[in-house]
Write a protein that holds these residues in place. Structure first.
Motif, PDB file in Angstrom:
ATOM      1  N   MET A  85      -2.528  -1.909  -4.455  1.00 12.05           N
ATOM      2  CA  MET A  85      -2.354  -2.631  -5.708  1.00 12.05           C
ATOM      3  C   MET A  85      -2.954  -4.023  -5.573  1.00 12.05           C
ATOM      4  O   MET A  85      -2.721  -4.709  -4.584  1.00 12.05           O
ATOM      5  CB  MET A  85      -0.872  -2.754  -6.045  1.00 12.05           C
ATOM      6  CG  MET A  85      -0.167  -1.419  -6.062  1.00 12.05           C
ATOM      7  SD  MET A  85      -0.716  -0.422  -7.406  1.00 12.05           S
ATOM      8  CE  MET A  85       0.774  -0.428  -8.355  1.00 12.05           C
ATOM      9  N   ARG A  86      -3.720  -4.413  -6.559  1.00  8.04           N
ATOM     10  CA  ARG A  86      -4.296  -5.748  -6.586  1.00  8.04           C
ATOM     11  C   ARG A  86      -3.649  -6.532  -7.725  1.00  8.04           C
ATOM     12  O   ARG A  86      -3.865  -6.212  -8.886  1.00  8.04           O
ATOM     13  CB  ARG A  86      -5.802  -5.688  -6.839  1.00  8.04           C
ATOM     14  CG  ARG A  86      -6.559  -4.934  -5.794  1.00  8.04           C
ATOM     15  CD  ARG A  86      -7.082  -5.905  -4.769  1.00  8.04           C
ATOM     16  NE  ARG A  86      -8.066  -5.215  -3.937  1.00  8.04           N
ATOM     17  CZ  ARG A  86      -7.961  -5.142  -2.638  1.00  8.04           C
ATOM     18  NH1 ARG A  86      -6.954  -5.702  -2.034  1.00  8.04           N
ATOM     19  NH2 ARG A  86      -8.861  -4.517  -1.940  1.00  8.04           N
ATOM     20  N   GLY A 138      -3.211 -11.942  -0.222  1.00  8.19           N
ATOM     21  CA  GLY A 138      -4.201 -11.167   0.502  1.00  8.19           C
ATOM     22  C   GLY A 138      -5.508 -11.931   0.646  1.00  8.19           C
ATOM     23  O   GLY A 138      -6.439 -11.485   1.296  1.00  8.19           O
ATOM     24  N   GLY A 139      -5.590 -13.119   0.000  1.00  7.36           N
ATOM     25  CA  GLY A 139      -6.755 -13.971   0.146  1.00  7.36           C
ATOM     26  C   GLY A 139      -7.951 -13.609  -0.710  1.00  7.36           C
ATOM     27  O   GLY A 139      -9.046 -14.080  -0.461  1.00  7.36           O
ATOM     28  N   LEU A 140      -7.778 -12.759  -1.715  1.00 12.04           N
ATOM     29  CA  LEU A 140      -8.907 -12.361  -2.554  1.00 12.04           C
ATOM     30  C   LEU A 140      -9.165 -13.377  -3.651  1.00 12.04           C
ATOM     31  O   LEU A 140      -8.242 -13.940  -4.229  1.00 12.04           O
ATOM     32  CB  LEU A 140      -8.647 -10.990  -3.176  1.00 12.04           C
ATOM     33  CG  LEU A 140      -8.479  -9.839  -2.189  1.00 12.04           C
ATOM     34  CD1 LEU A 140      -8.208  -8.545  -2.933  1.00 12.04           C
ATOM     35  CD2 LEU A 140      -9.701  -9.692  -1.309  1.00 12.04           C
ATOM     36  N   THR A 141     -10.434 -13.583  -3.955  1.00 12.52           N
ATOM     37  CA  THR A 141     -10.838 -14.476  -5.032  1.00 12.52           C
ATOM     38  C   THR A 141     -11.263 -13.626  -6.233  1.00 12.52           C
ATOM     39  O   THR A 141     -11.453 -12.403  -6.102  1.00 12.52           O
ATOM     40  CB  THR A 141     -12.028 -15.347  -4.603  1.00 12.52           C
ATOM     41  OG1 THR A 141     -13.162 -14.495  -4.400  1.00 12.52           O
ATOM     42  CG2 THR A 141     -11.731 -16.132  -3.339  1.00 12.52           C
ATOM     43  N   PRO A 142     -11.444 -14.242  -7.394  1.00 15.98           N
ATOM     44  CA  PRO A 142     -11.951 -13.490  -8.545  1.00 15.98           C
ATOM     45  C   PRO A 142     -13.293 -12.805  -8.247  1.00 15.98           C
ATOM     46  O   PRO A 142     -13.563 -11.712  -8.747  1.00 15.98           O
ATOM     47  CB  PRO A 142     -12.090 -14.563  -9.626  1.00 15.98           C
ATOM     48  CG  PRO A 142     -11.016 -15.551  -9.289  1.00 15.98           C
ATOM     49  CD  PRO A 142     -11.030 -15.600  -7.783  1.00 15.98           C
ATOM     50  N   LEU A 143     -14.123 -13.428  -7.418  1.00 21.38           N
ATOM     51  CA  LEU A 143     -15.393 -12.803  -7.063  1.00 21.38           C
ATOM     52  C   LEU A 143     -15.167 -11.492  -6.299  1.00 21.38           C
ATOM     53  O   LEU A 143     -15.882 -10.515  -6.508  1.00 21.38           O
ATOM     54  CB  LEU A 143     -16.256 -13.764  -6.232  1.00 21.38           C
ATOM     55  CG  LEU A 143     -17.641 -13.258  -5.837  1.00 21.38           C
ATOM     56  CD1 LEU A 143     -18.450 -12.876  -7.080  1.00 21.38           C
ATOM     57  CD2 LEU A 143     -18.379 -14.293  -5.009  1.00 21.38           C
ATOM     58  N   HIS A 144     -14.146 -11.459  -5.442  1.00 25.90           N
ATOM     59  CA  HIS A 144     -13.804 -10.214  -4.749  1.00 25.90           C
ATOM     60  C   HIS A 144     -13.454  -9.122  -5.767  1.00 25.90           C
ATOM     61  O   HIS A 144     -13.896  -7.978  -5.653  1.00 25.90           O
ATOM     62  CB  HIS A 144     -12.610 -10.404  -3.799  1.00 25.90           C
ATOM     63  CG  HIS A 144     -12.915 -11.193  -2.582  1.00 25.90           C
ATOM     64  ND1 HIS A 144     -12.346 -12.417  -2.358  1.00 25.90           N
ATOM     65  CD2 HIS A 144     -13.716 -10.950  -1.518  1.00 25.90           C
ATOM     66  CE1 HIS A 144     -12.782 -12.906  -1.200  1.00 25.90           C
ATOM     67  NE2 HIS A 144     -13.614 -12.032  -0.676  1.00 25.90           N
ATOM     68  N   VAL A 178       0.851  -1.177   0.000  1.00 30.90           N
ATOM     69  CA  VAL A 178       0.000   0.000   0.000  1.00 30.90           C
ATOM     70  C   VAL A 178       0.894   1.238   0.000  1.00 30.90           C
ATOM     71  O   VAL A 178       1.874   1.304   0.730  1.00 30.90           O
ATOM     72  CB  VAL A 178      -0.932   0.027   1.232  1.00 30.90           C
ATOM     73  CG1 VAL A 178      -1.773   1.274   1.260  1.00 30.90           C
ATOM     74  CG2 VAL A 178      -1.809  -1.205   1.274  1.00 30.90           C
ATOM     75  N   VAL A 179       0.528   2.192  -0.837  1.00 31.63           N
ATOM     76  CA  VAL A 179       1.252   3.459  -0.918  1.00 31.63           C
ATOM     77  C   VAL A 179       0.316   4.563  -0.450  1.00 31.63           C
ATOM     78  O   VAL A 179      -0.852   4.602  -0.837  1.00 31.63           O
ATOM     79  CB  VAL A 179       1.701   3.737  -2.375  1.00 31.63           C
ATOM     80  CG1 VAL A 179       2.330   5.106  -2.501  1.00 31.63           C
ATOM     81  CG2 VAL A 179       2.661   2.663  -2.847  1.00 31.63           C
ATOM     82  N   SER A 180       0.809   5.443   0.411  1.00 34.17           N
ATOM     83  CA  SER A 180       0.046   6.612   0.847  1.00 34.17           C
ATOM     84  C   SER A 180       0.532   7.826   0.080  1.00 34.17           C
ATOM     85  O   SER A 180       1.654   7.838  -0.432  1.00 34.17           O
ATOM     86  CB  SER A 180       0.233   6.857   2.350  1.00 34.17           C
ATOM     87  OG  SER A 180      -0.349   5.814   3.087  1.00 34.17           O
TER      88      SER A 180
END
Length: 141
Positions: free
Chosen positions: A88-89, A126-132, A1-3
């Motif tokens: 970023m994802r 990060g545990g995200l799925t395509p549905l996320h 993550v960038v601020s």
């Protein structure tokens, strides 16, 4: 993550400008302490149109201006800044890219050619799925 921070408008007098202070360290340390007084820092002076990016783990603060009264010459005393975080994802698989694009036809084709449990259980860091990804981008309704 960038601020980050973007400066849209700053006071005309330097004494009325708040300063962004970036500390050389993160918000968590090995000892569990975050002693600001012992850290080095860098002060960033605002300029209209300037964008400052820094790691979100860095401690930071806004140092108040030296004076807060209206400029005797009638200059601007407004400070308008916009702070933000960028996450970023990673789109690592073909399925992630299809879902992010919102391509329903390609999604149907991909599912027809794939093992359904594998498709449903695919995750990225990060545990995200395509549905996320689809929901986050407004492609689920």
């Amino acid at each position: 993550v960038v601020s980050g921070v973007y400066y849209a408008e700053i006071p005309s007098s330097p004494a009325q400008r708040a300063i962004l202070r970036l500390f050389n360290g993160s918000s968590s340390s090995d000892s569990g302490s975050s002693e600001i007084s012992t850290m080095n820092f860098v002060d960033v002076s605002p300029e209209v149109g300037k964008v400052v990016l820094f790691p979100s783990t860095n401690l930071h603060e806004v140092v108040p201006p030296q004076i807060s009264v209206k400029d005797k010459e009638g200059g601007s005393t407004k400070r308008i800044s916009l702070s933000f975080n960028i996450m970023m994802r990673p789109l690592t698989s073909a399925l992630d890219k299809i879902v992010a694009a919102g391509d329903v036809s390609a999604l149907h084709d991909h599912i027809a050619e794939s093992d359904i449990p594998e498709v449903m259980d695919t995750t990225v860091p990060g545990g995200l799925t395509p549905l996320h990804h689809a929901a986050e981008l407004g492609h689920v309704g």
